[in-house]
Structure formats: structure tokens, C-alpha cells
Design a protein around this motif. Structure first.
Motif, PDB file in Angstrom:
ATOM      1  N   ALA A 133       1.008  -5.914   2.311  1.00  0.00           N
ATOM      2  CA  ALA A 133      -0.158  -6.724   2.661  1.00  0.00           C
ATOM      3  C   ALA A 133      -0.035  -8.137   2.111  1.00  0.00           C
ATOM      4  CB  ALA A 133      -1.426  -6.065   2.144  1.00  0.00           C
ATOM      5  N   THR A 140      -5.084 -14.398  10.905  1.00  0.00           N
ATOM      6  CA  THR A 140      -5.471 -13.416  11.914  1.00  0.00           C
ATOM      7  C   THR A 140      -5.781 -12.075  11.257  1.00  0.00           C
ATOM      8  OG1 THR A 140      -3.141 -12.976  12.187  1.00  0.00           O
ATOM      9  CG2 THR A 140      -4.133 -14.398  13.825  1.00  0.00           C
ATOM     10  N   SER A 141      -6.347 -11.178  12.019  1.00  0.00           N
ATOM     11  CA  SER A 141      -6.652  -9.840  11.527  1.00  0.00           C
ATOM     12  C   SER A 141      -5.356  -9.162  11.072  1.00  0.00           C
ATOM     13  CB  SER A 141      -7.302  -9.069  12.674  1.00  0.00           C
ATOM     14  OG  SER A 141      -7.728  -7.843  12.206  1.00  0.00           O
ATOM     15  N   GLY A 142      -5.405  -8.573   9.870  1.00  0.00           N
ATOM     16  CA  GLY A 142      -4.209  -7.915   9.333  1.00  0.00           C
ATOM     17  C   GLY A 142      -3.310  -8.838   8.543  1.00  0.00           C
ATOM     18  N   ALA A 143      -3.700 -10.099   8.412  1.00  0.00           N
ATOM     19  CA  ALA A 143      -2.858 -11.079   7.717  1.00  0.00           C
ATOM     20  C   ALA A 143      -2.782 -10.825   6.210  1.00  0.00           C
ATOM     21  CB  ALA A 143      -3.388 -12.491   7.971  1.00  0.00           C
ATOM     22  N   GLY A 144      -3.859 -10.254   5.648  1.00  0.00           N
ATOM     23  CA  GLY A 144      -3.871 -10.003   4.210  1.00  0.00           C
ATOM     24  C   GLY A 144      -5.064 -10.597   3.484  1.00  0.00           C
ATOM     25  N   LYS A 145      -6.062 -11.104   4.229  1.00  0.00           N
ATOM     26  CA  LYS A 145      -7.219 -11.773   3.607  1.00  0.00           C
ATOM     27  C   LYS A 145      -8.053 -10.809   2.751  1.00  0.00           C
ATOM     28  CE  LYS A 145      -8.972 -13.036   7.537  1.00  0.00           C
ATOM     29  NZ  LYS A 145      -8.033 -12.296   8.397  1.00  0.00           N
ATOM     30  N   SER A 146      -8.360  -9.637   3.302  1.00  0.00           N
ATOM     31  CA  SER A 146      -9.190  -8.675   2.550  1.00  0.00           C
ATOM     32  C   SER A 146      -8.459  -8.190   1.303  1.00  0.00           C
ATOM     33  CB  SER A 146      -9.534  -7.465   3.410  1.00  0.00           C
ATOM     34  OG  SER A 146     -10.210  -7.885   4.542  1.00  0.00           O
ATOM     35  N   THR A 147      -7.163  -7.990   1.442  1.00  0.00           N
ATOM     36  CA  THR A 147      -6.365  -7.577   0.282  1.00  0.00           C
ATOM     37  C   THR A 147      -6.454  -8.643  -0.807  1.00  0.00           C
ATOM     38  OG1 THR A 147      -4.873  -6.341   1.711  1.00  0.00           O
ATOM     39  CG2 THR A 147      -4.019  -6.987  -0.453  1.00  0.00           C
ATOM     40  N   ALA A 157       2.862  -0.405   3.771  1.00  0.00           N
ATOM     41  CA  ALA A 157       2.431  -1.675   4.366  1.00  0.00           C
ATOM     42  C   ALA A 157       2.462  -2.784   3.309  1.00  0.00           C
ATOM     43  CB  ALA A 157       1.032  -1.535   4.941  1.00  0.00           C
ATOM     44  N   ASN A 189       1.281   3.582   1.972  1.00  0.00           N
ATOM     45  CA  ASN A 189       1.995   3.906   3.220  1.00  0.00           C
ATOM     46  C   ASN A 189       3.149   2.940   3.500  1.00  0.00           C
ATOM     47  OD1 ASN A 189       0.688   1.579   3.888  1.00  0.00           O
ATOM     48  ND2 ASN A 189      -0.367   2.398   5.697  1.00  0.00           N
ATOM     49  N   TYR A 246       0.838  -1.205   0.000  1.00  0.00           N
ATOM     50  CA  TYR A 246       0.000   0.000   0.000  1.00  0.00           C
ATOM     51  C   TYR A 246       0.876   1.259   0.000  1.00  0.00           C
ATOM     52  CZ  TYR A 246      -4.185  -2.826   0.727  1.00  0.00           C
ATOM     53  OH  TYR A 246      -5.216  -3.708   0.568  1.00  0.00           O
TER      54      TYR A 246
HETATM   55  P1  ADP Z   1      -7.099  -8.974   6.896  1.00  0.00           P
HETATM   56  O1  ADP Z   1      -8.224  -8.882   5.946  1.00  0.00           O
HETATM   57  O2  ADP Z   1      -6.507 -10.353   6.967  1.00  0.00           O
HETATM   58  O3  ADP Z   1      -7.432  -8.440   8.250  1.00  0.00           O
HETATM   59  P2  ADP Z   1      -5.888  -6.842   5.297  1.00  0.00           P
HETATM   60  O4  ADP Z   1      -5.726  -7.349   3.930  1.00  0.00           O
HETATM   61  O5  ADP Z   1      -7.017  -5.920   5.582  1.00  0.00           O
HETATM   62  O6  ADP Z   1      -5.892  -8.066   6.334  1.00  0.00           O
HETATM   63  O7  ADP Z   1      -4.562  -6.063   5.728  1.00  0.00           O
HETATM   64  C1  ADP Z   1      -3.239  -6.561   5.480  1.00  0.00           C
HETATM   65  C2  ADP Z   1      -2.215  -5.472   5.847  1.00  0.00           C
HETATM   66  O8  ADP Z   1      -2.344  -4.373   4.947  1.00  0.00           O
HETATM   67  C3  ADP Z   1      -2.399  -4.881   7.240  1.00  0.00           C
HETATM   68  O9  ADP Z   1      -1.117  -4.586   7.750  1.00  0.00           O
HETATM   69  C4  ADP Z   1      -3.175  -3.620   6.992  1.00  0.00           C
HETATM   70  O10 ADP Z   1      -2.897  -2.652   7.974  1.00  0.00           O
HETATM   71  C5  ADP Z   1      -2.660  -3.181   5.637  1.00  0.00           C
HETATM   72  N1  ADP Z   1      -3.687  -2.444   4.843  1.00  0.00           N
HETATM   73  C6  ADP Z   1      -4.881  -2.917   4.459  1.00  0.00           C
HETATM   74  N2  ADP Z   1      -5.543  -2.011   3.717  1.00  0.00           N
HETATM   75  C7  ADP Z   1      -4.735  -0.926   3.649  1.00  0.00           C
HETATM   76  C8  ADP Z   1      -4.848   0.378   3.026  1.00  0.00           C
HETATM   77  N3  ADP Z   1      -5.918   0.719   2.306  1.00  0.00           N
HETATM   78  N4  ADP Z   1      -3.820   1.230   3.168  1.00  0.00           N
HETATM   79  C9  ADP Z   1      -2.724   0.876   3.873  1.00  0.00           C
HETATM   80  N5  ADP Z   1      -2.549  -0.310   4.475  1.00  0.00           N
HETATM   81  C10 ADP Z   1      -3.538  -1.199   4.370  1.00  0.00           C
END
Ligand code: ADP
Length: 228
Positions: free
Chosen positions: A17, A36-43, A15, A13, A11
Motif C-alpha cells: 500500500a 486515485t482509489s487504491g493509491a494508498g491515501k487511507s493507509t 498488497a 495478503n 498488508y
Molecule cells: P486509497 O485510500 O487511496 O483508496 P488504500 O490505502 O485504501 O488506498 O489502499 C492501498 C492499497 O492497499 C490497495 O491496493 C488496497 O487494495 C490495499 N489495501 C488496503 N487496505 C487493505 C487491507 N486491510 N488488507 C489488504 N490490502 C489492503
């Protein structure tokens, strides 16, 4: 169906992902994505839907090269995917019938086909008699069943579900999983991100575990695992 080769997502910033992820998902598979939360699933899921573009690597979804496709093709990619979210995302001012029919109207399906298809998918999810209800008149489980009907009405080859049971009690969650099993049994690929250990352990499907943007486990018939 879905092929990721050295996919990374960084991302703005900084990060990281996803970090050089390699995955192949073939037609008809049922796959749990855990972590776990923050693992990268949503990405991972946003990349499949082309809501975001990978920083590097090759991603092919249903024959479309995500990095290298025209915007003209985007509606066809989206139509080949059925999407289900934790919070249902129904249109509050439309009835059950209209929520499902809407997915067909936007692609200009003929009226007769809409009537037939909507009735058929409402049968599959067991909600035909509630077709006149508004979302606010339904339980959470019923709302999720409407969302599933909407996701499958255009016959997608892949269903992508992001924590679909996250707001539901265990019994209702199993009703939803039963519907997913039936959809999968007729050949639709299912990719489901979840935190629900019991469901993953009981169903014994393929499990892809992500941690800190990396795949730490990819098992054909696995459980939720201790580490996630
Ligand atoms: P999960 O769905 O498993 O909780 P995410 O895919 O949301 O994980 O996030 C993976 C990593 O990417 C985390 O460190 C999160 O903080 C970062 N992240 C997710 N979305 C963004 C974004 N839009 N901008 C910056 N960092 C992001």
C-alpha cells in the motif's frame, strides 16, 4: 509534526500500500493528499492515527515514534490529533452539544471548561443555535461542522481529514473548507485526503500526490494535476 522516513506498508495478503514514502510536514502547513482509489491515501491516514503499524521505516507524529511508543502514550498521541471522516461519525443518540462535549468528557475535563470550550467551538463552526439538535435533524454540511467542532475542541495540533467533503455539494464543501482555512490560520496543521479537484486547484496549498503507494509529486503550492 509528521515525519515519514522510508515508510512501507505491506498488508498480510502481500498488497504493497505504501512503498518507501518520505515526507515531512511542519507546524501550520495545509496539505492535500491526492490520488486515485487504491493509491494508498487511507493507509497513509491510518498510519498517522496508529490504527495500523508500518511494515518498515520511521514514523514520528507530534513527537511520538509510532513504532516505538508505549500503549500508555497512545491516548496522548490521539488527543494531539483531530480526525474528520467523510461520513461524519457522530453519535446518533446524542445532541450536537453532547457529541462535542463527549470528546472532552472522555479525557475527564472539568465541567466548566467543557461548557466554555463546546460553546466556543460551536461558535467557530456556526452551530451554536443548533446545540440541542440530534444529528438526524441536521443537513450533511451541518453534521460535518459538528464533526469539525468535535475534532478541534481539545486543541489538537494536527487535523487529519479523510475526504471530508466527499458527501457534500460544492457550495457546502466550500463552507467546510472556509472553516478549515480559519482553523489553519490560527496555526493548526491540516492534512486532508481528497478527490475534489476544484478545491485543490483553487486553494493552491501543498499537494502530495500518491500513486501505487509512491509519492509521485510533492508541490508547495500545487493543483490536483492531470495524472491523478
Ligand atoms: P486509497 O485510500 O487511496 O483508496 P488504500 O490505502 O485504501 O488506498 O489502499 C492501498 C492499497 O492497499 C490497495 O491496493 C488496497 O487494495 C490495499 N489495501 C488496503 N487496505 C487493505 C487491507 N486491510 N488488507 C489488504 N490490502 C489492503
Amino acid at each position: 509534526m509528521i515525519k515519514m522516513k522510508d515508510i512501507s506498508m505491506v498488508y498480510d495478503n502481500g498488497a504493497i500500500a505504501l512503498d518507501k514514502v518520505n515526507i515531512n510536514i511542519t507546524r501550520g502547513e495545509f496539505v492535500f493528499i491526492v490520488g486515485t482509489s487504491g493509491a494508498g491515501k487511507s493507509t497513509f491516514i491510518k498510519l498517522l492515527l496508529r490504527e495500523i503499524l508500518p511494515t518498515s521505516g520511521l514514523l514520528v507524529v507530534n513527537g511520538y515514534n509510532i513504532n516505538n511508543m508505549s500503549t500508555r502514550e497512545l491516548p496522548y498521541l490521539r488527543r494531539s490529533l483531530g480526525v474528520i471522516f467523510q461520513d461524519y461519525r457522530l453519535l446518533p443518540n446524542k445532541t450536537v452539544y453532547e457529541n462535542v462535549a463527549f470528546a472532552m468528557r472522555v479525557i475527564e475535563s472539568p465541567r466548566r471548561l467543557i461548557l466554555r470550550s463546546v460553546n466556543s467551538v460551536l461558535d467557530i463552526v456556526g452551530l451554536r443555535e443548533k446545540y440541542k439538535c440530534f444529528p438526524s435533524q441536521l443537513s450533511g454540511g451541518e453534521q460535518q461542522r459538528v464533526a469539525i467542532a468535535r475534532a478541534i475542541v481539545n486543541n489538537p495540533s494536527v487535523i487529519i481529514a479523510d475526504e471530508p467533503t466527499g458527501n457534500l455539494d460544492p457550495e457546502t464543501s466550500w463552507e467546510i473548507m472556509d472553516i478549515f482555512q480559519r482553523i489553519n490560520a490560527v496555526g493548526t496543521t491540516i492534512v486532508m485526503a481528497t478527490h475534489d479537484r476544484t478545491i485543490v486547484d483553487t486553494m493552491q496549498k501543498r499537494v502530495i500526490a500518491i500513486e501505487n503507494g509512491r509519492i509521485i509529486r510533492d508541490e508547495a503550492s500545487g493543483g490536483y494535476g492531470y495524472e491523478t
